[in-house]
Design a protein around this motif. Structure first.
Motif, PDB file in Angstrom:
ATOM      1  N   GLN B   6      72.564  -4.126  57.792  1.00 20.29           N
ATOM      2  CA  GLN B   6      71.956  -2.852  58.153  1.00 20.29           C
ATOM      3  C   GLN B   6      72.104  -2.567  59.642  1.00 20.29           C
ATOM      4  O   GLN B   6      72.193  -1.424  60.043  1.00 20.29           O
ATOM      5  N   SER B   7      72.107  -3.639  60.456  1.00 21.65           N
ATOM      6  CA  SER B   7      72.089  -3.425  61.894  1.00 21.65           C
ATOM      7  C   SER B   7      73.471  -3.146  62.461  1.00 21.65           C
ATOM      8  O   SER B   7      73.602  -2.847  63.630  1.00 21.65           O
ATOM      9  N   HIS B  71      73.732   8.420  54.380  1.00 22.77           N
ATOM     10  CA  HIS B  71      72.284   8.275  54.228  1.00 22.77           C
ATOM     11  C   HIS B  71      71.600   8.728  55.504  1.00 22.77           C
ATOM     12  O   HIS B  71      71.788   8.131  56.553  1.00 22.77           O
ATOM     13  N   MET B  72      70.779   9.759  55.400  1.00 17.84           N
ATOM     14  CA  MET B  72      70.059  10.277  56.564  1.00 17.84           C
ATOM     15  C   MET B  72      69.127   9.202  57.128  1.00 17.84           C
ATOM     16  O   MET B  72      68.287   8.672  56.395  1.00 17.84           O
ATOM     17  N   GLY B  73      69.278   8.898  58.377  1.00 20.02           N
ATOM     18  CA  GLY B  73      68.378   7.957  59.030  1.00 20.02           C
ATOM     19  C   GLY B  73      68.441   6.556  58.460  1.00 20.02           C
ATOM     20  O   GLY B  73      67.558   5.738  58.717  1.00 20.02           O
ATOM     21  N   GLY B  74      69.466   6.257  57.679  1.00 15.68           N
ATOM     22  CA  GLY B  74      69.604   4.925  57.128  1.00 15.68           C
ATOM     23  C   GLY B  74      68.733   4.662  55.912  1.00 15.68           C
ATOM     24  O   GLY B  74      68.685   3.535  55.418  1.00 15.68           O
ATOM     25  N   TRP B  75      68.028   5.685  55.414  1.00 16.71           N
ATOM     26  CA  TRP B  75      67.210   5.512  54.215  1.00 16.71           C
ATOM     27  C   TRP B  75      68.098   5.721  53.001  1.00 16.71           C
ATOM     28  O   TRP B  75      68.658   6.789  52.827  1.00 16.71           O
ATOM     29  N   ALA B  76      68.190   4.684  52.167  1.00 16.44           N
ATOM     30  CA  ALA B  76      69.084   4.783  51.019  1.00 16.44           C
ATOM     31  C   ALA B  76      68.513   5.745  49.987  1.00 16.44           C
ATOM     32  O   ALA B  76      67.304   5.805  49.789  1.00 16.44           O
ATOM     33  N   PRO B  77      69.372   6.545  49.322  1.00 13.14           N
ATOM     34  CA  PRO B  77      68.889   7.362  48.224  1.00 13.14           C
ATOM     35  C   PRO B  77      68.458   6.458  47.074  1.00 13.14           C
ATOM     36  O   PRO B  77      68.940   5.328  47.006  1.00 13.14           O
ATOM     37  N   ILE B  81      67.244  11.052  52.136  1.00 15.70           N
ATOM     38  CA  ILE B  81      68.080  12.230  51.888  1.00 15.70           C
ATOM     39  C   ILE B  81      69.534  11.826  52.028  1.00 15.70           C
ATOM     40  O   ILE B  81      69.913  11.140  52.980  1.00 15.70           O
ATOM     41  N   GLU B  82      70.321  12.250  51.064  1.00 16.46           N
ATOM     42  CA  GLU B  82      71.724  11.874  51.048  1.00 16.46           C
ATOM     43  C   GLU B  82      72.594  13.100  51.289  1.00 16.46           C
ATOM     44  O   GLU B  82      72.309  14.171  50.760  1.00 16.46           O
ATOM     45  N   ALA B 513      78.141   4.833  53.393  1.00 18.89           N
ATOM     46  CA  ALA B 513      78.349   4.686  54.828  1.00 18.89           C
ATOM     47  C   ALA B 513      77.532   3.535  55.407  1.00 18.89           C
ATOM     48  O   ALA B 513      77.814   3.065  56.497  1.00 18.89           O
ATOM     49  N   MET B 514      76.513   3.098  54.692  1.00 19.75           N
ATOM     50  CA  MET B 514      75.640   2.061  55.236  1.00 19.75           C
ATOM     51  C   MET B 514      76.170   0.664  54.972  1.00 19.75           C
ATOM     52  O   MET B 514      75.419  -0.288  54.902  1.00 19.75           O
ATOM     53  N   GLN B 515      77.462   0.547  54.786  1.00 15.95           N
ATOM     54  CA  GLN B 515      78.065  -0.730  54.453  1.00 15.95           C
ATOM     55  C   GLN B 515      77.706  -1.803  55.457  1.00 15.95           C
ATOM     56  O   GLN B 515      77.720  -1.540  56.634  1.00 15.95           O
TER      57      GLN B 515
END
Lengths: 145, 515
Positions: B6-7, B71-77, B81-82, B513-515
């Protein structure tokens, strides 16, 4: 339909009635300000729909209590109400206020230009303008168009 | 493991989806804060060029299929919000951004002539907000986010339309009518979303699709579907919900009309497509009969009634507004055929009609600059004194009719094919017949422009270069996309395939995108 069912869905009956009242005012009233009021009632009904559906029977406010160290204490036995619809409707309320203020601002400008906020009078003025334009156009085109 | 991943910082390319929205969104308030009339236009233009470049990069990454999930702000759908980009919305993003980039130079001259000087900075701020809203409606993968962006674009649109009041006070009543109708439409859309949320408990489009499929036949979902379709039909000006459109287009400043006609209703048609095919599955929509028994007949009615009204207009701009309603009929007809070619036709016509109408409405703006209005008696003979503007009207007019060699032909060709795919040969004839009506209303303009003596009261001068170049970029591209269809048809076919396959499901973490 039992009495329980009817009473249990009280909020939704109010939603339906309010929504219809609002929509009816928007359509039937000729006063521009009253139309905006109708629109507000219509939108308020939708707010009620959203807030009602977030309610869970026996649910309490969705705030996790913390202990003295500031750690979150989650008690699995407590039922919480769903906060998401409330948050959504906060957004919708902001949109509603923006719409209302813009609508009222437009009415002020219409009042300055037309000297009326009655739809029928404004329509008459517009129709007269359009008629004059069409007449001028027809004469310019040699009575053909 | 996941915490470590995540980081990892995202590269700037992974941030493209959010930059697409943020750049124009911040340009608006910034213009207001600086309050400088000289800086307003360059900032708006720079922001739209940046948006166009980003939209092109996004399209190039999804044109071969697949999608990008941001993912908006890194919050997963489904909690967060995606933003989800596939071929269908990337094409619409490019269209909207390209129209904004082309219309803005035109607007600089046109707005200077039609809007009081002290409103210019605010005007460009509103323009940017409207642009942001339309892009946001198209890019987002979250159903409630659609509503928020829709209202951002709608509210700024009402203001932009009302700005025509310095020329004609009827712009105010047009904007007021649009506000009432638009708000009813948007509120219907929210009610629909409320029903969906009640039945499924989610707002992410892909998650909604999965859960609706699991639910099976459900009255709440059906009610939600009805509200959403009606709400969007109002925004898209589907006949007979088009009442707001002719006045709004006619009395708005020319540059605003050119931008709106090419983008606003298109975004609404796109949302309708997205909900019908990606959120509700194609089978659900087919079972409901909405496409075949409601959208189809109304689309055919629009093609004939609106075209017929257009024939009898005595004002170029108003005629084009009615023609827009008819053209939306073609797009909805494509949806109602419910097959691959039909959806391709809808997507490709969305694009082709966008560029055609932008060219025509900008030509209207050039004529307004020189003659004051666009009544046929006032623009009489102006084609002779304004050869470039006149020729652009002819070229774009041919595309509006659908003459071979123009973009309009491509979309009608695919639409006719779709009609034959369903065995509706008479529908193909209806498409031809309504095109004949287009011949009449376009001919009336050409007749006025060329076959009359020039109006002696008008300024006999070609429009400035700042107008001619945008007009010809659009008119030229109607010819370009009439021959080179690889971009438009390619993306439209990919979009149709993606839409007909229904939802592609919630994004896996691996592809996101949060890979």
């Amino acid at each position: 339909m039992t009495l329980d069912y009817i009473l249990g869905h009280m909020n939704y009956w109010f939603f339906v009635i309010l929504m219809m009242i609002g929509l009816y005012i928007v359509i039937s009233y000729g006063n521009l300000v009253k139309k905006i009021v109708g629109l507000n009632i219509f939108q308020a009904a939708v707010f009620m729909l959203y807030i009602s559906m977030g309610k869970i029977t026996g649910g309490t406010a969705p705030i996790f209590p913390t202990d003295l160290q500031g750690k979150i204490q989650i008690d699995p036995n407590i039922v919480y109400t769903n906060p998401v619809p409330h948050v959504l409707i906060l957004t919708a309320i902001v949109v509603g206020i923006a719409t209302t203020s813009l609508g009222l601002a437009l009415i002020v400008r219409i009042r300055e230009q037309y000297d009326s906020i009655e739809e029928q009078e404004i329509l008459d003025i517009d129709a007269a303008t359009a008629h004059a334009e069409n007449l001028a156009h027809g004469q310019a085109m040699g009575g053909r168009a | 493991m996941s915490a470590e991943l995540q980081s990892v910082a995202l590269s700037w390319q992974d941030q493209l989806p959010v930059l697409q929205i943020i750049i124009p969104f911040f340009a608006g308030p910034l213009i207001v804060l600086l309050g400088s009339r000289r800086l307003a236009w360059p900032m708006a233009f720079a922001a739209s060029v940046a948006a166009l470049v980003i939209a092109m990069m996004l399209l190039s990454r999804v044109i071969d299929g697949g999608f990008i999930s941001y993912h908006m702000g890194g919050w997963a759908p489904p909690i967060g919000i995606e933003y989800r980009i596939d071929a269908a919305n990337a094409l619409v993003l490019v269209l909207i951004a390209a129209i904004a980039v082309v219309v803005l130079p035109f607007a600089k001259v046109s707005i200077a002539a039609e809007v009081p000087r002290r409103h210019h900075a605010l005007f460009y701020a509103m323009f940017m907000l409207c642009f942001t809203g339309l892009m946001g409606v198209v890019i987002t993968g979250d159903a409630f986010n659609v509503f928020v962006f829709l209202e951002i674009s709608s509210l700024s649109t009402y203001v932009l339309v009302a700005k025509g009041a310095s020329k004609d006070k009827r712009a105010l009543t047009a904007a007021y009518d649009y506000l009432i109708m638009g708000t009813i439409g948007a509120t219907f859309f929210v009610i629909g979303l409320g029903f969906l949320y009640m039945a499924t408990g989610t707002l992410n489009m892909a998650d909604l699709a999965d859960r609706i499929a699991l639910l099976g036949p459900n009255r709440t979902v059906q009610a939600g579907f009805a509200f959403i379709v009606i709400g969007m039909a109002l925004k898209a000006a589907m006949f007979p919900l088009h009442h707001w459109l002719p006045n709004a287009y006619n009395y708005a400043p020319s540059a605003v009309t050119a931008f709106l006609a090419a983008t606003a209703t298109k975004a609404a048609v796109y949302v309708m497509l997205r909900f019908m095919f990606s959120v509700f599955q194609p089978e659900f929509v087919a079972d409901s009969g909405v496409a075949a028994y409601i959208i189809g007949p109304l689309a055919v009615l629009a093609m004939f009634v609106a075209s017929f009204i257009a024939v009898f207009q005595n004002n170029f701009k108003r005629m084009l507004a009615y023609s827009s309603i008819a053209q939306i009929g073609y797009m909805l007809l494509g949806i109602s055929f419910f097959n691959h070619n039909g959806l391709t036709a809808t997507m490709v016509h969305l694009f082709n009609h966008g560029i055609t109408k932008a060219a025509l409405f900008m030509a209207v703006g050039a004529l307004v600059l020189r003659t004051g209005t666009t009544f046929y008696d006032r623009i009489a003979g102006m084609g002779r004194v304004m050869p470039f503007t006149g020729a652009a009207v002819v070229v774009a007019g041919l595309s509006l009719i659908g003459v071979p060699g123009t973009a309009g032909f491509i979309s009608k060709w695919v639409l006719v094919q779709a009609a034959f795919d369903n065995g509706l040969w008479w529908m193909a004839l209806a498409i031809m017949a309504s095109s004949l009506l287009a011949v009449i209303y376009v001919w009336r303009v050409v007749e006025a422009l060329y076959l009359k003596a020039p109006n002696p009261e008008a300024v006999h001068k070609e429009a400035p270069l700042m107008m001619i170049v945008p007009i010809w970029i659009m008119a030229g591209s109607t010819v370009w996309f009439g021959f080179d269809t690889s971009l438009t048809l390619g993306a439209a076919e990919m979009a149709a395939t993606a839409l007909l396959n229904g939802s592609s499901g919630l994004a896996e973490i691996a592809t996101s995108a949060m890979q």
